[in-house]
Design an enzyme around this catalytic site. Structure first.
Site, PDB file in Angstrom:
ATOM      1  N   GLY A 220       0.777  -1.262   0.088  1.00  0.00           N
ATOM      2  CA  GLY A 220      -0.084  -0.023  -0.077  1.00  0.00           C
ATOM      3  C   GLY A 220       0.955   1.475   0.109  1.00  0.00           C
ATOM      4  O   GLY A 220       2.106   1.184  -0.130  1.00  0.00           O
ATOM      5  N   ALA A 221       0.428   2.441   0.036  1.00  0.00           N
ATOM      6  CA  ALA A 221       0.880   3.688  -0.220  1.00  0.00           C
ATOM      7  C   ALA A 221       1.792   4.026   1.042  1.00  0.00           C
ATOM      8  O   ALA A 221       2.719   4.548   1.068  1.00  0.00           O
ATOM      9  CB  ALA A 221      -0.271   4.783  -0.496  1.00  0.00           C
ATOM     10  N   GLU A 241       5.993 -11.024   6.082  1.00  0.00           N
ATOM     11  CA  GLU A 241       4.801 -11.912   5.899  1.00  0.00           C
ATOM     12  C   GLU A 241       4.728 -11.781   4.072  1.00  0.00           C
ATOM     13  O   GLU A 241       4.694 -12.832   3.393  1.00  0.00           O
ATOM     14  CB  GLU A 241       3.605 -11.393   6.220  1.00  0.00           C
ATOM     15  CG  GLU A 241       2.425 -11.802   5.811  1.00  0.00           C
ATOM     16  CD  GLU A 241       1.269 -11.334   6.450  1.00  0.00           C
ATOM     17  OE1 GLU A 241       0.877 -11.333   7.621  1.00  0.00           O
ATOM     18  OE2 GLU A 241       0.158 -10.996   5.908  1.00  0.00           O
TER      19      GLU A 241
END
Ligand code: COA
Length: 433
Positions: A220-221, A241
């Site tokens: 994500g960002a 992960e």
């Protein structure tokens, strides 16, 4: 191992539909490969063969392909049980055709191993075999490898375009009961655009990260912004992960070396990878990258063996006690627990470890504060108030660990959006004075 694996391979090769017809029967429990390694030809074949089948349970987490098995026509034939929702599965969940399984990510393999969910059939997607006849699980080792090892029957799409990655990430072709050759590009996950707010959060988080730290960082960002802000750091490591393109850039620029890692020294250890074609080319036969099942990568005891482990994750809402909702907004399940708690706990076990939950202070175009006096009724608490450590927004970072209820409420207000601070202060007055 068989010296004649090529003969085995040839004699077990079939089509997706024939494999489904031979392997799956009514009432079976099926596990699908994960995320970018979604076995999409097999999903389509299951859809085509649905009239023969009743009450087949299908388990997976993310599914980045056309979800044939989640279509309304599958009702009665297939019951999906998911452990993480994404844009492909949310509509079916809202229509009550999907059931959700709550658990920590690292626990999933034990469900298969202990027979909580006996795996009748595993549908997996693997690389072509190497010279010794070993295929790689490629970009998704996670729960997929343990499921394949527990399954009565393994049906494998052998994809010419699946990267070959080592670690504990291989399966011999003689363990594959049905082999379906495919030549399909992996789905690409484009990077999220980094706005001004995410950039600021990236800078704030980067201040908490030092040379030689080992990171867990998601997608994500905000994670991408954090990585971009670490350009000055030396000898960072990765025990994570999952990772995406941002990590590739950090390896290429020499900032991630793994030199100081106390576990999987000099290796980038992960369980899932997703991103661009450039990333898939980079990880193919790359000896620096090692993939391990999620019961290894996400086990808090294993994570804690990394000194100075720093985990960076996100959430949807947090209340003034520090209770964190990361997977649901009120009663509406949005995603899943994933490895959030695994890494919060693992970072706590690590010598010099820290965890950060980073998020924008508001949602829905600034109309909603993510820091709230109380979580809405029915909210799922992903990370309890005893688990959290640093909390960061674009207004700064506060460390809740060691703070009393009153202190942490005040700390959280200091990083809330200014428009919402008066309302939060009023709640604090009412509760604590
Ligand atoms: N109230 C109402 N809506 C909210 C909200 C809130 N408090 N917080 C977020 N939303 C909305 C957003 O506006 C956005 O909607 P949109 O897509 O219509 O714009 C949507 O919910 C998702 O929010 P966003 O902040 O964009 O989420 P994200 O894609 O960055 O994912 C998590 C954040 C928390 C959902 C994700 O990190 C997650 O699932 N975490 C749990 C698992 C985990 O941490 N695993 C760790 C290892 S990777």
């Amino acid at each position: 191992m068989s010296t004649n694996w090529q003969e085995y391979y040839a004699s077990h090769t079939t089509t997706a539909l024939s494999a489904v017809q031979a392997a799956v029967k009514s009432g079976d429990f099926l596990v699908f490969g994960h995320a970018v390694a979604a076995p999409s030809d097999l999903s389509k074949a299951l859809f085509e063969d649905r009239e023969r089948l009743t009450d087949v349970k299908v388990f997976h987490m993310l599914y980045f392909a056309e979800p044939w098995h989640l279509r309304p026509e599958m009702k009665g034939h297939v019951q999906p049980i998911l452990n993480f929702l994404d844009k492909n599965s949310r509509p079916a969940f809202r229509e009550k055709r999907v059931d959700y399984l709550p658990c920590h990510f690292h626990e999933l393999p034990s469900f298969f191993e202990e027979g909580v969910y006996p795996v009748d059939v595993a549908f997996i997607s693997v690389s072509e075999p190497n010279e010794e006849g070993y295929c790689s699980f490629g970009v998704s080792c996670d729960y997929t490898k343990p499921a394949a090892e527990c399954a009565r029957i393994v049906v494998a799409e052998v994809n010419k375009q699946m990267p070959f990655i080592g670690g504990d990430n291989l399966i011999h072709v003689t363990k594959l009961d049905y082999i379906v050759p495919v030549d399909r590009p992996l789905v690409e996950i484009p990077p999220a655009p980094i706005g001004e707010v995410e950039q600021r959060i990236g800078e704030i988080c980067a201040e908490l990260i030092e040379d030689g730290d080992t990171l867990q960082i998601g997608i994500g960002a905000i994670p991408d912004a954090v990585l971009q802000c670490l350009q000055g750091r030396k000898d960072l490591g990765l025990h994570t992960e999952m990772f995406t393109d941002g990590v590739m850039h950090m390896i290429q620029s020499g900032h991630v070396t793994g030199e100081k890692k106390t576990l999987h020294h000099r290796k980038v250890a992960s369980s899932i990878i997703m991103g661009s074609k450039a990333l898939y080319d980079f990880i193919d036969h790359n000896e620096m990258i090692e993939m391990y099942p999620v019961n290894h990568m996400n086990d808090p005891y294993v994570i804690g063996q990394n000194d100075r482990m720093v985990s960076i994750n996100s959430c949807l809402e947090i209340d003034l006690y520090g209770q964190v909702a990361s997977e649901a907004i009120g009663l509406e399940q949005f995603s899943g627990t994933g490895g959030q708690v695994d890494y919060l706990r693992g970072a706590k076990r690590s010598r010099g470890g820290r965890s950060i939950l980073a998020f924008t202070s508001t949602a829905k175009g600034g109309t909603v504060s993510r820091i709230v006096p109380v979580l809405p009724p029915g909210a799922t608490v992903t990370s309890g108030r005893n688990e959290v450590d640093y909390i960061a927004t674009e207004y700064g970072a506060v460390r809740l660990r060691g703070l009393t209820l009153r202190e942490r409420a005040l700390a959280l207000v200091s990083i809330a959006h200014p428009d919402f601070r008066p309302g939060l202060m009023a709640a604090i007055e009412e509760r604590f004075s």
